[in-house]
Each structure stands twice: as C-alpha cells, then as structure tokens.
Design an enzyme around this catalytic site. Structure first.
Site, mmCIF file in Angstrom:
data_model
loop_
_atom_site.group_PDB
_atom_site.id
_atom_site.type_symbol
_atom_site.label_atom_id
_atom_site.label_comp_id
_atom_site.label_asym_id
_atom_site.label_seq_id
_atom_site.Cartn_x
_atom_site.Cartn_y
_atom_site.Cartn_z
ATOM 1 N N ASN A 37 -5.334 2.958 -3.822
ATOM 2 C CA ASN A 37 -6.628 3.594 -4.107
ATOM 3 C C ASN A 37 -6.427 5.100 -4.100
ATOM 4 O OD1 ASN A 37 -7.912 1.117 -4.031
ATOM 5 N ND2 ASN A 37 -8.958 1.468 -2.087
ATOM 6 N N GLN A 38 -6.818 5.768 -5.167
ATOM 7 C CA GLN A 38 -6.664 7.230 -5.227
ATOM 8 C C GLN A 38 -7.984 7.871 -5.633
ATOM 9 O OE1 GLN A 38 -4.083 9.008 -4.128
ATOM 10 N NE2 GLN A 38 -3.099 7.115 -3.449
ATOM 11 N N ASP A 61 0.858 -1.176 0.000
ATOM 12 C CA ASP A 61 0.000 0.000 0.000
ATOM 13 C C ASP A 61 0.904 1.239 0.000
ATOM 14 O OD1 ASP A 61 -2.383 1.613 0.387
ATOM 15 O OD2 ASP A 61 -1.658 1.883 2.439
ATOM 16 N N ASP A 77 -0.156 5.052 0.854
ATOM 17 C CA ASP A 77 -0.359 6.080 1.889
ATOM 18 C C ASP A 77 -0.466 5.466 3.290
ATOM 19 O OD1 ASP A 77 -0.443 7.880 -0.224
ATOM 20 O OD2 ASP A 77 -2.613 7.784 -0.383
#
Ligand code: MG
Ligand code: ZN
Length: 190
Positions: free
Chosen positions: A51-52, A8, A10
């Site tokens: 995921n953004q 991941d 962030d």
C-alpha cells in the site's frame, strides 16, 4: 502450481520510514535478502504487495515510487533474488486528486493485488503464505486460504498487542528471517 510468499514491503522487508520517498532511506532489514533467497531456492514465488497511499497524499509521485522499486529490485537481484511480481496501491479513500482518491479494490486488506498476482502466476493459495507487519497485510491472504506470519519489526509490535490472540493460522515472530525459517520448516514437513 507454484506456491507464493505474499510479501509486505515497509516494516517487513525494508526499514519502516514514514512515507519513504528518498532512495537514501531505502534499507533492507537485517538478513532479508538472504532469507528471500532461501525461500526462492525452496521453490516459492515471491510477490511483493504494498500500500503506497503516500502517492494519493501527494508525498511522492508514482514516478518516484517506480524508481524506488527499481532500486529495490536491483539490490535484490545483486543478492541473487528475483521478485516474480510487485504490485502497489497508490490510492486512499479520503485523500488526493480524483484519480487517487477512491475506495479501490487493491488497498490491503482488500485482495485485488493478490488476486491479480494469483491469476497471472497461477498460484496455489493453499500452499502460499503472507508475511507482514500489520494485520491488514494478512487478512486477505487468510480469507483466501493462505497461512500467515506477523513480524515484530516495523509496526508489528504495536499490531501484536491490538489483538488478544493471533487469528487461527497466524504465527508471530521477531523478524523476516525467522518467518522464512518457519515457512521452510513447515514446507519440509509436508
Ligand atoms: Mg508494512
Ligand atoms: Zn488501490
């Protein structure tokens, strides 16, 4: 077949910044480049999956996101780390213009991104791991036979208390360098 670490972004590799969009806010958490280098040296394929939904929400453009990822990749390269693949999901089921507003198959916990990486890089999932600061980073990989580690950086502490106990196959550690040490320790045993 190579084993991967599904990473991941962030709160796991870099500082959690609410919808990161500025280059000056891009900062690795302590010890992360070195830990990635040790995993790479042990033969793991490094795959970043992120995921953004800030893109769908209009908080940054894909162009900006790609600039951030180019900078991240460059900084890792100067630390001797080569990312084998980087996938992002720009979608959100409830926000944004039609091309971003969808119930996609890539947004974690869905497995679209890891499946794409697995097919492209011919990965051995049974020898692969996922590391993230949210359960949703780990659910897909666990379902597909990987082992997984939740880090307490980023959202990790909040996530940890949401479950009475970690699911089978999941360890909880302080940070990414500790996760890397665990993975390497278990790799040497097998
Ligand atoms: Mg995260
Ligand atoms: Zn998506």
């Amino acid at each position: 077949m190579p084993a991967a670490i599904f990473l991941d972004r962030d709160g796991t590799l870099i500082e959690e910044v609410h919808y990161l969009s500025r280059l000056e806010d891009l900062r690795f958490l302590p010890g992360v480049p070195e830990a990635l280098r040790s995993l790479q040296a042990a033969g793991f394929t490094l795959v970043l999956l992120t995921n953004q939904s800030g893109v769908a929400r209009g908080l940054l453009t894909e162009e900006t996101l790609q600039k951030l990822h180019a900078a991240l990749t460059d900084r890792l390269a100067s630390a001797g780390v080569h990312l084998d693949a980087l996938y992002y999901c720009p979608h959100h089921p409830d926000y944004g213009p039609p091309r971003y507003r969808k119930s996609c198959t890539c947004r974690k916990p869905a497995t679209g991104m890891m499946e794409a990486a697995t097919a492209r890089l011919q990965l051995d999932l049974s020898a692969s791991w996922a590391v993230g600061d949210k359960w949703s980073d780990l659910e897909g990989p666990l379902k597909m036979g990987c082992r997984a580690i939740l880090v307490r950086t980023g959202h990790g502490r909040e996530q940890e208390v949401l479950r009475v106990e970690a699911p089978v196959g999941v360890q909880v550690v302080e940070d990414f360098p500790e996760a890397a040490r665990k993975i390497l320790a278990e790799t040497n045993l097998s």
